[in-house]
Write a protein that holds these residues in place. Sequence first.
Motif, PDB file in Angstrom:
ATOM      1  N   GLN A  56      36.692  60.302  40.892  1.00  0.00           N
ATOM      2  CA  GLN A  56      37.344  61.360  40.733  1.00  0.00           C
ATOM      3  C   GLN A  56      37.370  62.265  39.211  1.00  0.00           C
ATOM      4  O   GLN A  56      37.499  61.286  38.385  1.00  0.00           O
ATOM      5  CB  GLN A  56      38.905  61.325  41.249  1.00  0.00           C
ATOM      6  CG  GLN A  56      39.050  60.796  42.745  1.00  0.00           C
ATOM      7  CD  GLN A  56      40.371  60.335  42.941  1.00  0.00           C
ATOM      8  OE1 GLN A  56      40.980  59.348  42.542  1.00  0.00           O
ATOM      9  NE2 GLN A  56      41.201  61.371  43.510  1.00  0.00           N
ATOM     10  N   ASP A  57      37.142  63.550  39.379  1.00  0.00           N
ATOM     11  CA  ASP A  57      37.065  64.300  38.268  1.00  0.00           C
ATOM     12  C   ASP A  57      38.399  64.244  37.697  1.00  0.00           C
ATOM     13  O   ASP A  57      39.557  63.953  38.411  1.00  0.00           O
ATOM     14  CB  ASP A  57      36.293  65.416  38.077  1.00  0.00           C
ATOM     15  CG  ASP A  57      37.015  66.605  39.121  1.00  0.00           C
ATOM     16  OD1 ASP A  57      37.992  66.463  39.528  1.00  0.00           O
ATOM     17  OD2 ASP A  57      36.157  67.538  39.591  1.00  0.00           O
ATOM     18  N   ARG A  58      38.922  65.183  36.571  1.00  0.00           N
ATOM     19  CA  ARG A  58      40.181  65.262  36.222  1.00  0.00           C
ATOM     20  C   ARG A  58      41.193  65.819  37.073  1.00  0.00           C
ATOM     21  O   ARG A  58      42.305  65.738  36.954  1.00  0.00           O
ATOM     22  CB  ARG A  58      40.185  65.593  34.788  1.00  0.00           C
ATOM     23  CG  ARG A  58      39.603  67.055  34.494  1.00  0.00           C
ATOM     24  CD  ARG A  58      39.818  67.466  33.038  1.00  0.00           C
ATOM     25  NE  ARG A  58      38.948  68.611  32.633  1.00  0.00           N
ATOM     26  CZ  ARG A  58      38.268  68.974  31.682  1.00  0.00           C
ATOM     27  NH1 ARG A  58      38.287  67.961  30.910  1.00  0.00           N
ATOM     28  NH2 ARG A  58      37.594  70.016  31.749  1.00  0.00           N
ATOM     29  N   SER A  59      40.674  66.761  37.981  1.00  0.00           N
ATOM     30  CA  SER A  59      41.447  67.567  38.853  1.00  0.00           C
ATOM     31  C   SER A  59      41.736  66.509  40.191  1.00  0.00           C
ATOM     32  O   SER A  59      42.528  67.088  40.807  1.00  0.00           O
ATOM     33  CB  SER A  59      40.592  68.750  39.351  1.00  0.00           C
ATOM     34  OG  SER A  59      39.628  68.561  40.387  1.00  0.00           O
ATOM     35  N   LYS A  61      39.463  65.498  42.380  1.00  0.00           N
ATOM     36  CA  LYS A  61      38.318  65.916  43.268  1.00  0.00           C
ATOM     37  C   LYS A  61      37.390  64.528  43.377  1.00  0.00           C
ATOM     38  O   LYS A  61      36.920  64.119  42.302  1.00  0.00           O
ATOM     39  CB  LYS A  61      37.496  67.037  43.099  1.00  0.00           C
ATOM     40  CG  LYS A  61      36.311  67.317  44.101  1.00  0.00           C
ATOM     41  CD  LYS A  61      35.616  68.607  43.655  1.00  0.00           C
ATOM     42  CE  LYS A  61      34.286  68.648  44.724  1.00  0.00           C
ATOM     43  NZ  LYS A  61      33.514  69.540  43.911  1.00  0.00           N
ATOM     44  N   GLY A 172      38.540  61.727  34.188  1.00  0.00           N
ATOM     45  CA  GLY A 172      38.780  61.245  35.573  1.00  0.00           C
ATOM     46  C   GLY A 172      38.966  59.841  35.838  1.00  0.00           C
ATOM     47  O   GLY A 172      39.390  59.070  34.660  1.00  0.00           O
TER      48      GLY A 172
END
Length: 186
Positions: A56-59, A61, A172
């Motif tokens: 998962q990326d830092r947002s 997602k 992430g």
Amino acid sequence: MHLMKCCRRGMAAAAVLLALAACSTPPTPATYAQELPVLDLQQYFNGTLDAHGIFQDRSGKVVKRFTVVMRASWVGETGTLDEDFTYSDGSKQRRVWTLRKTAPGRFIGTAPDVVGEAIGEVAGNALRWQYVLALPVDGTVYHVDFEDWMFLMDDKVMLNRAAMSKFGFSLGAVTLSFSKRPQAAP
């Protein structure tokens, strides 16, 4: 006047949050020393394991999904974890870790894409690895800090959560579920 009261309240709330954050300390492996089942790294990472994971990326997602087949073995205090990754886009990767027990509950790990050595500590049902990984992204290799936590759930399942960062900023996380295959009968 009303604006000044709101600003003061906001600053007071921020001060309280900062004070609370300063008082909290991140967990260490010792935090989990009494947790069961006790993780015996040499016993768990022995044989063939399957894993399913996401990045998962830092947002938050989900950017990649993947599976891993790991073949693990030990000779004395030295272990080999041979990992074959298959990503949802069809790409493949292999990583071979060499682990060495240096003291009770302490391990050093190396792999071709690990910069220097990974430092591992086991206590109770938990393992924390800290290392720098050389990650290729779009033709450039970045050195990324990993704090990798593994928690033994039972004799077959281990959950893994790795936080990735660079210069202290979150990039992430990787989440994995390991499942140990039954040993073949002799």
